[in-house]
Design a protein around this motif. Structure first.
Motif, PDB file in Angstrom:
ATOM      1  N   LEU A  91       0.821  -1.204   0.000  1.00  0.00           N
ATOM      2  CA  LEU A  91       0.000   0.000   0.000  1.00  0.00           C
ATOM      3  C   LEU A  91       0.857   1.257   0.000  1.00  0.00           C
ATOM      4  N   LEU A  92       1.851   1.311   0.867  1.00  0.00           N
ATOM      5  CA  LEU A  92       2.691   2.502   0.954  1.00  0.00           C
ATOM      6  C   LEU A  92       3.480   2.729  -0.332  1.00  0.00           C
ATOM      7  N   PHE A  93       3.972   1.655  -0.934  1.00  0.00           N
ATOM      8  CA  PHE A  93       4.749   1.829  -2.167  1.00  0.00           C
ATOM      9  C   PHE A  93       3.871   2.360  -3.295  1.00  0.00           C
ATOM     10  N   TYR A  94       2.676   1.812  -3.462  1.00  0.00           N
ATOM     11  CA  TYR A  94       1.795   2.283  -4.520  1.00  0.00           C
ATOM     12  C   TYR A  94       1.340   3.713  -4.257  1.00  0.00           C
ATOM     13  N   VAL A 200      -5.295  -4.258   3.378  1.00  0.00           N
ATOM     14  CA  VAL A 200      -5.361  -3.335   2.237  1.00  0.00           C
ATOM     15  C   VAL A 200      -6.783  -3.103   1.735  1.00  0.00           C
ATOM     16  N   LEU A 201      -7.613  -4.138   1.712  1.00  0.00           N
ATOM     17  CA  LEU A 201      -8.930  -4.031   1.082  1.00  0.00           C
ATOM     18  C   LEU A 201      -9.799  -2.899   1.636  1.00  0.00           C
ATOM     19  N   PRO A 202      -9.885  -2.694   2.948  1.00  0.00           N
ATOM     20  CA  PRO A 202     -10.714  -1.582   3.424  1.00  0.00           C
ATOM     21  C   PRO A 202     -10.280  -0.230   2.877  1.00  0.00           C
ATOM     22  N   VAL A 203      -8.973  -0.024   2.762  1.00  0.00           N
ATOM     23  CA  VAL A 203      -8.472   1.249   2.237  1.00  0.00           C
ATOM     24  C   VAL A 203      -8.804   1.381   0.754  1.00  0.00           C
ATOM     25  N   GLY A 204      -8.627   0.287   0.005  1.00  0.00           N
ATOM     26  CA  GLY A 204      -8.923   0.324  -1.424  1.00  0.00           C
ATOM     27  C   GLY A 204     -10.388   0.553  -1.712  1.00  0.00           C
ATOM     28  N   VAL A 205     -11.256  -0.114  -0.973  1.00  0.00           N
ATOM     29  CA  VAL A 205     -12.700   0.068  -1.174  1.00  0.00           C
ATOM     30  C   VAL A 205     -13.111   1.479  -0.812  1.00  0.00           C
TER      31      VAL A 205
END
Length: 305
Positions: A91-94, A200-205
């Motif tokens: 997440l941080l890299f992207y 990661v999924l909660p942040v992406g959604v």
């Protein structure tokens, strides 16, 4: 002195096979990351990370079926830490790629495994190879800053903080990955990726919303997940279980060079002569580390005087 998190039969797998598995994983990771940037305008960096990690978790769990092996409470805790840093690293890299060029971001992120390699070093030769890899990284950064006046501006502080956080997570990934190496490799990488998906999924959604369910984008996300997560982390787990920690860290110095080549092929970024010299330094450091590790592994087999 042997470490308890390294298998007791390091010679059971040929060294060149382990090195080949790690290099193949790096190639897949760099190509997948270059393709992933094309998804940013549609679903953002967090949404792209959700695709990458979420699909990779499903694929790895379906392939390895990690529930087939027993899991103690201690090992479950190790896997939870391994998966959490894996998710945070992705997440941080992207997030950093929103404002920092790919080549620079990869080079900065590499300071994490480079620090692990330096701290784990016990021989002068290892320090020399790490220094050569560091020289290559410097040559990769300097031409970019001199070639474009706009690049002389300071790096975006938010992007820089994100990629430095990713570097720290990468270092922790190596440490926790070594500990998880006591388990079956497929079980460790699939359950670790599942934990990463939960991070990661909660942040992406939250960022992408309903756009994540677009079938065309999902197809691209699946390709990114296979190239940049499912294959690389499976191959890295094979190498991570048996290669010495410092050798693993220095061999990862190939990643900035391969990332530059992937950027040339996919994103159209051309290499300058200093950047070509940087690749030569990094490849030489990796080859030197591999030869040094091979000699160290043969040494215990010599007959006693």
């Amino acid at each position: 002195m042997s470490r308890p998190d390294v298998p007791s039969r390091p010679g059971s797998v040929p060294l060149l096979l382990l090195v080949g598995a790690l290099v193949a994983g790096i190639v897949c990771l760099c190509v997948g990351t270059a393709f992933a940037k094309h998804l940013f305008p549609a679903i953002g960096a967090a949404g792209t990370t959700a695709y990458r990690v979420g699909f990779a978790a499903l694929l790895l769990c379906a392939f390895w079926r990690p529930w087939r092996w027993p899991l103690s409470g201690r090992d479950a805790g190790t896997l939870a830490l391994y998966g959490a840093v894996l998710g945070a690293m992705n997440l941080l890299f992207y997030l950093s790629l929103r404002t920092i060029p790919l080549g620079i971001a990869v080079a900065i992120e590499f300071t994490g495994p480079l620090a692990v390699a330096l701290l784990a070093s016990r021989r002068l030769a290892d320090v020399l190879w790490i220094g050569l890899a560091a020289l290559g990284l410097a040559l990769l950064l300097l031409p970019r800053r001199l070639a474009a006046p706009a690049a002389l501006q300071p790096l975006d502080p938010v992007g820089l903080a994100c990629v430095l956080g990713a570097a720290l997570c990468w270092a922790l990934y190596i440490v926790f990955g070594q500990r998880a190496g006591r388990l079956h490799g497929g079980q460790a990488v699939s359950l670790g990726m599942a934990v990463a998906a939960l991070v990661v999924l909660p942040v992406g959604v939250a960022q992408a919303g309903a756009a994540l369910f677009d079938l065309r984008l999902m197809g691209l996300g699946l390709m990114v997940a296979i190239l940049s997560s499912a294959l690389p982390y499976s191959l890295e787990m094979v190498a991570l279980k048996r290669l010495p920690r410092q050798t693993f860290g220095v061999l990862l110095s190939l990643e900035p060079a391969i990332a530059a080549l992937a950027a040339l092929a996919i994103l159209g970024e051309r290499l300058s002569l200093p950047e070509g010299l940087a690749i030569a330094c990094i490849v030489a450091a990796s080859a030197g580390s591999t030869l040094s590790a091979a000699r160290a592994r043969r040494a215990p087999a010599a007959p006693a005087a």
